[in-house]
Write a protein that holds these residues in place. Structure first.
Motif, PDB file in Angstrom:
ATOM      1  N   LEU A 205       0.828  -1.211   0.000  1.00  0.00           N
ATOM      2  CA  LEU A 205       0.000   0.000   0.000  1.00  0.00           C
ATOM      3  C   LEU A 205       0.861   1.259   0.000  1.00  0.00           C
ATOM      4  CD1 LEU A 205      -2.784  -1.067   2.543  1.00  0.00           C
ATOM      5  CD2 LEU A 205      -2.905  -1.056   0.043  1.00  0.00           C
ATOM      6  N   LEU A 206       1.953   1.234   0.758  1.00  0.00           N
ATOM      7  CA  LEU A 206       2.869   2.382   0.771  1.00  0.00           C
ATOM      8  C   LEU A 206       3.536   2.577  -0.586  1.00  0.00           C
ATOM      9  CD1 LEU A 206       4.572   1.990   4.275  1.00  0.00           C
ATOM     10  CD2 LEU A 206       2.881   3.698   3.570  1.00  0.00           C
ATOM     11  N   LEU A 207       3.903   1.470  -1.236  1.00  0.00           N
ATOM     12  CA  LEU A 207       4.480   1.560  -2.582  1.00  0.00           C
ATOM     13  C   LEU A 207       3.479   2.149  -3.566  1.00  0.00           C
ATOM     14  CD1 LEU A 207       6.487  -1.780  -2.979  1.00  0.00           C
ATOM     15  CD2 LEU A 207       7.416   0.537  -2.988  1.00  0.00           C
ATOM     16  N   SER A 208       2.227   1.693  -3.475  1.00  0.00           N
ATOM     17  CA  SER A 208       1.184   2.211  -4.359  1.00  0.00           C
ATOM     18  C   SER A 208       0.955   3.696  -4.126  1.00  0.00           C
ATOM     19  CB  SER A 208      -0.123   1.434  -4.143  1.00  0.00           C
ATOM     20  OG  SER A 208       0.062   0.058  -4.361  1.00  0.00           O
ATOM     21  N   LEU A 209       0.969   4.104  -2.853  1.00  0.00           N
ATOM     22  CA  LEU A 209       0.802   5.519  -2.527  1.00  0.00           C
ATOM     23  C   LEU A 209       1.955   6.347  -3.079  1.00  0.00           C
ATOM     24  CD1 LEU A 209      -0.758   7.728  -1.048  1.00  0.00           C
ATOM     25  CD2 LEU A 209       0.533   7.163   1.023  1.00  0.00           C
ATOM     26  N   ALA A 210       3.179   5.826  -2.967  1.00  0.00           N
ATOM     27  CA  ALA A 210       4.344   6.541  -3.486  1.00  0.00           C
ATOM     28  C   ALA A 210       4.274   6.694  -5.005  1.00  0.00           C
ATOM     29  CB  ALA A 210       5.621   5.799  -3.095  1.00  0.00           C
ATOM     30  N   VAL A 211       3.822   5.641  -5.686  1.00  0.00           N
ATOM     31  CA  VAL A 211       3.686   5.707  -7.146  1.00  0.00           C
ATOM     32  C   VAL A 211       2.609   6.718  -7.539  1.00  0.00           C
ATOM     33  CG1 VAL A 211       2.968   4.387  -9.177  1.00  0.00           C
ATOM     34  CG2 VAL A 211       4.551   3.374  -7.539  1.00  0.00           C
ATOM     35  N   PHE A 212       1.504   6.731  -6.781  1.00  0.00           N
ATOM     36  CA  PHE A 212       0.427   7.685  -7.072  1.00  0.00           C
ATOM     37  C   PHE A 212       0.888   9.118  -6.840  1.00  0.00           C
ATOM     38  CE2 PHE A 212      -3.429  10.018  -5.650  1.00  0.00           C
ATOM     39  CZ  PHE A 212      -4.120   9.984  -6.862  1.00  0.00           C
ATOM     40  N   VAL A 213       1.651   9.343  -5.768  1.00  0.00           N
ATOM     41  CA  VAL A 213       2.172  10.687  -5.496  1.00  0.00           C
ATOM     42  C   VAL A 213       3.124  11.128  -6.602  1.00  0.00           C
ATOM     43  CG1 VAL A 213       3.639  12.020  -3.931  1.00  0.00           C
ATOM     44  CG2 VAL A 213       1.847  10.551  -3.008  1.00  0.00           C
ATOM     45  N   SER A 214       3.940  10.193  -7.099  1.00  0.00           N
ATOM     46  CA  SER A 214       4.846  10.541  -8.202  1.00  0.00           C
ATOM     47  C   SER A 214       4.064  10.911  -9.461  1.00  0.00           C
ATOM     48  CB  SER A 214       5.798   9.379  -8.488  1.00  0.00           C
ATOM     49  OG  SER A 214       5.113   8.298  -9.097  1.00  0.00           O
ATOM     50  N   LEU A 215       2.944  10.224  -9.698  1.00  0.00           N
ATOM     51  CA  LEU A 215       2.087  10.576 -10.850  1.00  0.00           C
ATOM     52  C   LEU A 215       1.531  11.986 -10.683  1.00  0.00           C
ATOM     53  CD1 LEU A 215       0.474   9.901 -13.427  1.00  0.00           C
ATOM     54  CD2 LEU A 215      -1.268   8.881 -11.952  1.00  0.00           C
ATOM     55  N   LEU A 216       1.037  12.305  -9.477  1.00  0.00           N
ATOM     56  CA  LEU A 216       0.506  13.648  -9.233  1.00  0.00           C
ATOM     57  C   LEU A 216       1.595  14.697  -9.401  1.00  0.00           C
ATOM     58  CD1 LEU A 216      -1.811  13.101  -6.110  1.00  0.00           C
ATOM     59  CD2 LEU A 216      -2.457  13.212  -8.516  1.00  0.00           C
ATOM     60  N   ALA A 217       2.796  14.394  -8.894  1.00  0.00           N
ATOM     61  CA  ALA A 217       3.899  15.355  -9.010  1.00  0.00           C
ATOM     62  C   ALA A 217       4.250  15.603 -10.470  1.00  0.00           C
ATOM     63  CB  ALA A 217       5.118  14.837  -8.246  1.00  0.00           C
ATOM     64  N   GLY A 218       4.297  14.528 -11.266  1.00  0.00           N
ATOM     65  CA  GLY A 218       4.596  14.695 -12.689  1.00  0.00           C
ATOM     66  C   GLY A 218       3.525  15.484 -13.414  1.00  0.00           C
ATOM     67  N   LEU A 219       2.249  15.226 -13.073  1.00  0.00           N
ATOM     68  CA  LEU A 219       1.154  15.973 -13.699  1.00  0.00           C
ATOM     69  C   LEU A 219       1.186  17.440 -13.298  1.00  0.00           C
ATOM     70  CD1 LEU A 219      -1.820  13.442 -13.412  1.00  0.00           C
ATOM     71  CD2 LEU A 219      -0.528  14.055 -15.458  1.00  0.00           C
TER      72      LEU A 219
END
Length: 292
Positions: A205-219
């Motif tokens: 879940l923490l890995l998934s959250l980190a990946v989602f945050v990276s997507l938001l940061a890139g957007l």
């Protein structure tokens, strides 16, 4: 044939979740907020809710259902018949597609009851396909709006410009996409490995959250870059530029067939950009520490 049946079941589940969402929204009452959460039943076999049982929702796919107990939100039956006993107390909506409803005298149903059964397989299939297209469109629109809102809020929270000092990497998107692609495969393999051990599921879940945050940061980064290119937005507030750029990106991701590819490229680019930026930050800090 088996693949087609699996695809059909998946689509039916999406429709059922949409109907549950609409029913829950229509039937929500503040008095329920303090109640203990009841279970949701989703079956593909003959399902019976006894007289003294209380459930949140009932969804039956490809089989019949019998309700004699208490249902809080909704009863949904796809390609099956529904039997409502006299002891039933259904506080939400009842929806039956491709089947019939039999309601005994004395049964309590407080919301609307809808049954669609044309006794014609071709017509039923057309209706089902139309409803499925509407459900998929609704989910896609909701996901797009949610992604826009999350990205703009993330950009407002992170007031400082993201990925500062990484312009050289920004001009090499190919390397960022390849890095993100390889890293996503590593994260996927690691997540599958960790899910085998139930104890390590929080790590997934923490890995998934980190990946989602990276997507938001890139957007956020790309949205600000795109929004800044419009002359009409010069001198306007930063959140308006961000909103314009992110809306354009999400709109491109919503294009049929091509949109999935664009989203995947944006996802890989965002992940590669985030990891490269973090690595550069760590290397610069290490150099400063060595110089001291």
């Amino acid at each position: 044939m088996e693949k087609k049946m699996k695809a059909t079941k998946t689509l039916i589940c999406l429709l059922s979740l949409l109907l549950l969402f609409l029913s829950a929204g229509a039937g929500f009452h503040p008095a329920f907020a303090k109640e203990k959460r009841m279970r949701i039943i989703i079956h593909d076999r003959h399902t019976v809710i006894p007289k003294n049982e209380k459930v949140e929702n009932v969804v039956v796919i490809g089989n019949n259902a019998t309700v004699g107990g208490y249902v809080k939100t909704a009863v949904i039956v796809i390609n099956g018949n529904l039997n409502i006993r006299k002891s039933a107390d259904i506080r939400g909506s009842v929806f039956v597609l491709g089947g019939n409803i039999k309601q005994q005298p004395g049964a309590r149903v407080t919301k609307h009851v809808l049954s669609i059964n044309m006794n014609n397989k071709t017509l039923d299939s057309m209706i089902f396909a139309a409803v499925m297209l509407l459900a998929l469109w609704f989910f896609r629109l909701s996901a797009s709006l949610l992604l826009i809102v999350c990205t703009v809020l993330f950009g407002l929270v992170a007031q400082k410009p993201l990925f500062s000092g990484i312009r050289s990497f920004y001009t090499r998107p190919g390397r960022m996409i390849i890095t993100g692609c390889l890293l996503s495969l590593v994260v996927l393999a690691l997540s599958l490995f960790l899910t085998i051990t139930v104890v390590l599921i929080p790590v997934v879940l923490l890995l998934s959250l980190a990946v989602f945050v990276s997507l938001l940061a890139g957007l956020v980064f790309l949205g600000r870059e795109i929004g800044s290119t419009f002359d009409v937005l010069n001198g306007r507030q930063e959140w308006l530029k961000l909103l314009t750029g992110v809306t354009i990106l999400v709109a491109l991701c919503s294009i049929p067939l091509v949109g999935e590819v664009i989203f995947l490229i944006l996802f890989w680019y965002s992940l590669g950009l985030s990891v490269t930026w973090l690595f550069q930050k760590w290397r610069n800090r290490k150099k400063r520490a060595a110089a001291k």
